[in-house]
Scaffold this active site. Structure first.
Site, short mmCIF file in Angstrom:
data_model
loop_
_atom_site.label_atom_id
_atom_site.label_comp_id
_atom_site.label_asym_id
_atom_site.label_seq_id
_atom_site.Cartn_x
_atom_site.Cartn_y
_atom_site.Cartn_z
N PRO A 1 0.84 -1.21 0.00
CA PRO A 1 0.00 0.00 0.00
C PRO A 1 0.87 1.25 0.00
O PRO A 1 1.86 1.32 0.74
CB PRO A 1 -0.80 -0.12 1.30
CG PRO A 1 -0.70 -1.53 1.71
CD PRO A 1 0.56 -2.09 1.14
N GLY B 1 2.10 5.07 0.55
CA GLY B 1 1.94 6.20 1.47
C GLY B 1 1.26 5.82 2.77
O GLY B 1 0.57 6.64 3.37
N GLY C 1 3.02 4.11 5.40
CA GLY C 1 4.00 3.76 6.42
C GLY C 1 4.59 2.38 6.23
O GLY C 1 5.26 1.87 7.12
N LEU C 2 4.37 1.77 5.05
CA LEU C 2 4.96 0.45 4.80
C LEU C 2 6.19 0.56 3.88
O LEU C 2 6.61 -0.42 3.28
CB LEU C 2 3.93 -0.52 4.22
CG LEU C 2 2.72 -0.82 5.13
CD1 LEU C 2 1.85 -1.92 4.52
CD2 LEU C 2 3.17 -1.24 6.52
N SER D 1 7.89 4.43 -0.54
CA SER D 1 8.77 5.37 -1.26
C SER D 1 10.21 4.87 -1.25
O SER D 1 10.92 4.97 -2.26
CB SER D 1 8.68 6.78 -0.66
OG SER D 1 9.27 6.84 0.60
N ALA D 2 10.66 4.29 -0.12
CA ALA D 2 12.04 3.77 -0.07
C ALA D 2 12.17 2.55 -0.98
O ALA D 2 13.17 2.38 -1.68
CB ALA D 2 12.43 3.42 1.36
N ASP E 1 14.03 3.57 6.83
CA ASP E 1 13.29 3.04 5.67
C ASP E 1 14.25 2.56 4.60
O ASP E 1 14.06 1.50 4.00
CB ASP E 1 12.41 4.14 5.06
CG ASP E 1 11.18 4.44 5.89
OD1 ASP E 1 11.18 4.06 7.06
OD2 ASP E 1 10.25 5.06 5.35
#
Ligand code: PMV
Length: 310
Positions: free
Chosen positions: A98, A100, A102-103, A106-107, A147
């Protein structure tokens, strides 16, 4: 096509088990790689573009050039800049966690894209790492680096800013995850915790000390396979994040719903202000926890964590 004209790269999603926010101030945190994240391929092409797809739905989310000023365009420009290339490169990246929430999407994206471009351009490992950092700066400001470490290394590990990561041997840990609320900006949430620290330095420091002690206990519970005790520690860490002001009503509600359905414990993960909650439960209670969340309209995920150091 000549096989050297195209290269692939992958990066992992992550879930911070314990210690987010405190980790920015030098406390250690524990993070679990999810074994899935982002996959990218790069090839020489007539135009330099990045195409971003949601790998869970196959929806194309963006197609950008380095001149685009939206965050994904700026991140692409930042990554390209570190490779200092005159070649035109087309990159496709699909994100399988998912976005954006917190999983670590983006990294994972940054690692997959940088690895694919780095392999295509025969760049050094150092250049790839710098490209990932440049992309993360666009999305997160000045993050602790947790991250990025998770997206590059995977597995379960203890992380302290500026130190070498400490891999943990974790077996048979099933994480039940619920996307309870749209995620908030990490930079904004880190900023809010910073403001609290300026206003109330002593109590904020005490909360971080308590988080550090939870992280120590959680390290032992994780390695010892005591998932019931781990759940209690998750509840405590969630409460301490509430004290730092980063929990929200939906995140609290998702934790309460999981506990009421029989989970050993539940906690938000990542920057907060929205995003995901995770729970641990006995095998008997797992389905009830997932049902409690989906009955309230929240999307659920299950991740099996195995992190063997042998
Ligand atoms: O990007 P998120 O939502 O997974 O949060 C990162 C964890 C923080 O501790 C809040 C920030 C950081 O850089 O460590």
């Amino acid at each position: 096509m000549d096989p050297t004209d195209r290269a692939d790269g992958a990066g992992g999603g992550k879930l911070i088990l314990f210690g987010e926010h405190a980790v920015v101030y030098g406390v250690s945190a524990i993070v679990a790689g999810l074994g899935t994240g982002a996959k990218a391929s790069a090839e020489f092409a007539s135009q330099t573009t990045l195409t971003l797809t949601n790998g869970l739905t196959s929806e194309v989310l963006a197609r950008v050039t380095p001149d685009d000023d939206q965050p994904i365009g700026r991140a692409f420009r930042a990554m390209l800049g570190t490779f200092e290339t005159d070649n035109t490169v087309a990159v496709d990246v699909a994100i399988h966690v998912p976005i954006g929430s917190g999983l670590g999407s983006s990294a994972a994206m940054a690692v997959a894209v940088s690895r694919a471009m780095g392999a295509l351009l025969e760049a050094s490992a150092d250049a790839v790492t710098r490209a990932v950092e440049a992309s993360e700066q666009v999305f997160h400001g000045s993050p602790s680096g947790i991250d990025q470490a998770a997206a590059m290394c995977g597995g379960v590990f203890r992380f302290r800013r500026g130190e070498t990561i400490q891999p943990l041997d974790v077996r048979g840990l099933r994480l039940l995850v619920c996307a309870a609320q749209e995620g908030a900006s990490t930079a904004k949430m880190v900023g809010a915790v910073g403001e609290l620290d300026e206003l109330l330095p002593a109590p904020s420091g005490r909360v971080r000390d308590a988080i550090e002690s939870v992280v120590d206990e959680a390290h032992r519970a994780l390695v010892g396979g005591d998932h019931c005790r781990l759940g209690t520690l998750m509840n405590v860490n969630h409460g301490l994040l509430g004290a730092l002001g980063v929990t929200t009503e939906p995140l609290d509600a998702a934790c309460h719903a999981a506990r009421a359905a029989g989970a050993w414990g539940a906690k938000m993960t990542g920057a907060g202000g929205g995003g995901c909650v995770f729970a641990v439960a006995s095998t008997d209670a797992e389905q009830a926890v997932l049902d409690a969340w989906s009955d309230r309209g929240w999307q659920t995920f299950v991740f099996d964590i195995e992190s063997s150091q042998s």
